[in-house]
Design an enzyme around this catalytic site. Sequence first.
Site, mmCIF file in Angstrom:
data_model
loop_
_atom_site.group_PDB
_atom_site.id
_atom_site.type_symbol
_atom_site.label_atom_id
_atom_site.label_comp_id
_atom_site.label_asym_id
_atom_site.label_seq_id
_atom_site.Cartn_x
_atom_site.Cartn_y
_atom_site.Cartn_z
ATOM 1 N N CYS A 28 1.623 -3.405 -2.841
ATOM 2 C CA CYS A 28 1.796 -1.948 -2.818
ATOM 3 C C CYS A 28 3.233 -1.550 -3.140
ATOM 4 O O CYS A 28 4.176 -2.002 -2.494
ATOM 5 C CB CYS A 28 1.395 -1.420 -1.445
ATOM 6 S SG CYS A 28 1.713 0.339 -1.225
ATOM 7 N N CYS A 76 -3.030 4.982 -7.086
ATOM 8 C CA CYS A 76 -2.839 4.329 -5.779
ATOM 9 C C CYS A 76 -1.791 3.234 -5.869
ATOM 10 O O CYS A 76 -1.827 2.427 -6.778
ATOM 11 C CB CYS A 76 -4.112 3.633 -5.324
ATOM 12 S SG CYS A 76 -5.485 4.714 -5.133
ATOM 13 N N GLU A 97 5.554 12.114 -2.003
ATOM 14 C CA GLU A 97 4.729 12.538 -3.110
ATOM 15 C C GLU A 97 3.329 12.920 -2.665
ATOM 16 O O GLU A 97 2.811 12.384 -1.701
ATOM 17 C CB GLU A 97 4.657 11.413 -4.140
ATOM 18 C CG GLU A 97 5.936 11.364 -4.936
ATOM 19 C CD GLU A 97 6.198 10.023 -5.570
ATOM 20 O OE1 GLU A 97 5.278 9.203 -5.629
ATOM 21 O OE2 GLU A 97 7.334 9.824 -6.001
ATOM 22 N N CYS A 119 2.501 -4.191 2.633
ATOM 23 C CA CYS A 119 1.501 -4.933 1.861
ATOM 24 C C CYS A 119 2.144 -5.406 0.553
ATOM 25 O O CYS A 119 2.903 -4.662 -0.080
ATOM 26 C CB CYS A 119 0.290 -4.049 1.574
ATOM 27 S SG CYS A 119 -0.460 -3.415 3.083
ATOM 28 N N CYS A 149 -4.127 14.073 -2.455
ATOM 29 C CA CYS A 149 -3.747 12.837 -1.772
ATOM 30 C C CYS A 149 -2.384 13.092 -1.139
ATOM 31 O O CYS A 149 -1.412 13.374 -1.852
ATOM 32 C CB CYS A 149 -3.689 11.729 -2.821
ATOM 33 S SG CYS A 149 -3.095 10.163 -2.188
ATOM 34 N N CYS A 204 6.790 3.152 4.171
ATOM 35 C CA CYS A 204 5.725 2.570 5.004
ATOM 36 C C CYS A 204 6.223 1.262 5.593
ATOM 37 O O CYS A 204 6.895 0.486 4.905
ATOM 38 C CB CYS A 204 4.469 2.325 4.171
ATOM 39 S SG CYS A 204 3.100 1.663 5.145
HETATM 40 N N1 SAH Z 1 -1.550 3.118 4.116
HETATM 41 C C1 SAH Z 1 -2.909 3.452 4.048
HETATM 42 C C2 SAH Z 1 -3.186 4.632 3.149
HETATM 43 C C3 SAH Z 1 -2.404 4.732 1.856
HETATM 44 S S1 SAH Z 1 -2.714 3.566 0.581
HETATM 45 C C4 SAH Z 1 -3.737 2.272 3.610
HETATM 46 O O1 SAH Z 1 -3.174 1.285 3.187
HETATM 47 O O2 SAH Z 1 -4.959 2.341 3.752
HETATM 48 C C5 SAH Z 1 -4.217 4.126 -0.198
HETATM 49 C C6 SAH Z 1 -5.008 2.994 -0.874
HETATM 50 O O3 SAH Z 1 -4.356 2.563 -2.076
HETATM 51 C C7 SAH Z 1 -5.135 1.773 0.018
HETATM 52 O O4 SAH Z 1 -6.431 1.260 0.041
HETATM 53 C C8 SAH Z 1 -4.159 0.843 -0.643
HETATM 54 O O5 SAH Z 1 -4.430 -0.452 -0.273
HETATM 55 C C9 SAH Z 1 -4.357 1.159 -2.105
HETATM 56 N N2 SAH Z 1 -3.307 0.585 -2.979
HETATM 57 C C10 SAH Z 1 -2.019 0.330 -2.680
HETATM 58 N N3 SAH Z 1 -1.388 -0.260 -3.751
HETATM 59 C C11 SAH Z 1 -2.296 -0.370 -4.743
HETATM 60 C C12 SAH Z 1 -2.267 -0.865 -6.086
HETATM 61 N N4 SAH Z 1 -1.165 -1.350 -6.636
HETATM 62 N N5 SAH Z 1 -3.404 -0.810 -6.799
HETATM 63 C C13 SAH Z 1 -4.534 -0.287 -6.277
HETATM 64 N N6 SAH Z 1 -4.630 0.190 -5.040
HETATM 65 C C14 SAH Z 1 -3.524 0.162 -4.252
HETATM 66 FE FE1 SF4 Z 2 1.546 0.929 3.608
HETATM 67 FE FE2 SF4 Z 2 0.970 0.526 1.043
HETATM 68 FE FE3 SF4 Z 2 -0.005 -1.127 2.883
HETATM 69 FE FE4 SF4 Z 2 -0.963 1.390 2.731
HETATM 70 S S1 SF4 Z 2 -1.148 -0.202 1.154
HETATM 71 S S2 SF4 Z 2 -0.351 0.247 4.593
HETATM 72 S S3 SF4 Z 2 0.916 2.481 2.110
HETATM 73 S S4 SF4 Z 2 2.184 -0.842 2.399
#
Ligand code: SAH
Ligand code: SF4
Length: 354
Positions: A122, A339, A95, A119, A108, A115
Amino acid sequence: MKTDIKPNIYGYPLPLLRQVLEDNKLPKFNADQIFNWAYRNFKFDPIEWTNIGKKTLAFIEENFDTSIPKIVWNGLSKDGTRKFLLAMNDSKTVEAVAIPARDRLTLCISSQVGCAIGCTFCHTGTMGLTRHLQGGEIVGQYLAVQKFLHEKDEPRLSNIVYMGQGEPLHNFENVKASAEVFIEPKGLGLSQRKVTLSTSGLIPAIERLMEFPPVNIAISLHAAHDDIRTELMPINKRYDLTKLFAAIKTIPLKAHRRITYEYILIKDLNDRPEDIDALVKLLPKKESKMNIIPFNEYPESEFKRPSNETIKWFMDEMNRRGIVTTVRATKGDDILAACGQLKSHSEEGKLNLW
Ligand code: SAH
Ligand code: SF4
């Protein structure tokens, strides 16, 4: 250079494409012409590259994939955010989200299918990694969306953030090549300041960022205590805060540039006064700015978003204590494009989100 899967040509920075042509005894200026066709005129079919000789065209067709991802679905949010589902040649989908703000239109983009970092907050992280994207598939997301917008007479994309699916530094070489293509003056010509890479903190790759074009760097911090950060981001077990900040010191910072720290604010977890104390101690004031991302809830998420009062209090307090801090507006949440919500389509393969 025959392989089963042909490399996508849009992942080749200009100097490399010139080199490939020269090595194959073809005119290297053809590379500049290809850049002009693809990135200035959005022509992606070699049949349309009318000023390029037959030999070079035959070489390109034999050795490269010149296609761009297909937009298989797009959805427009009430706030103008547009989400795209893009299919690669092997039908894997990622996406990309176009987000309007004032005079900007930021795309974006995704760097991987899924991934590997996992996390816990996420939505994408729960998928696991399917595969890396090629450089050309990363650039291709921009090309496909820009072409779509152009055909609708909508404003051009102005900024790029690597904040879609995937950990960009886990796919270092391909992401680096894509950044080089984005900023090439003879092609898309984006300013380095308009490109931002976000990483969860993959230290060996952070230490190699001097090899990268000097784009903006954002670090997903999310906690100033190791125990909380480990709970949110398993990567912190291996690369804890002490190691992370030692690695950040190796990033070459141009004068007046700062690192952005992304901080997802989660109710009753990292939104307390002691979190502010720890952040103020941890962040080098002059070289840092903080961007608070209020947690975006999604179906089944175990965390909660703090109240608007708490979010504002947290931001004001950080600013008062000397760290430039902003709150990221939540965009596109009605179509799960905010995000951390970039998953539903790819995983379930369905085209209707509502
Ligand atoms: N993987 C990379 C880039 C993609 S995520 C990273 O983690 O930095 C982009 C941003 O969205 C990151 O800061 C991530 O932590 C945040 N993000 C992921 N899940 C989220 C959620 N449920 N609510 C708000 N931000 C989130
Ligand atoms: Fe991967 Fe989501 Fe963690 Fe970014 S926030 S490193 S996309 S698992």
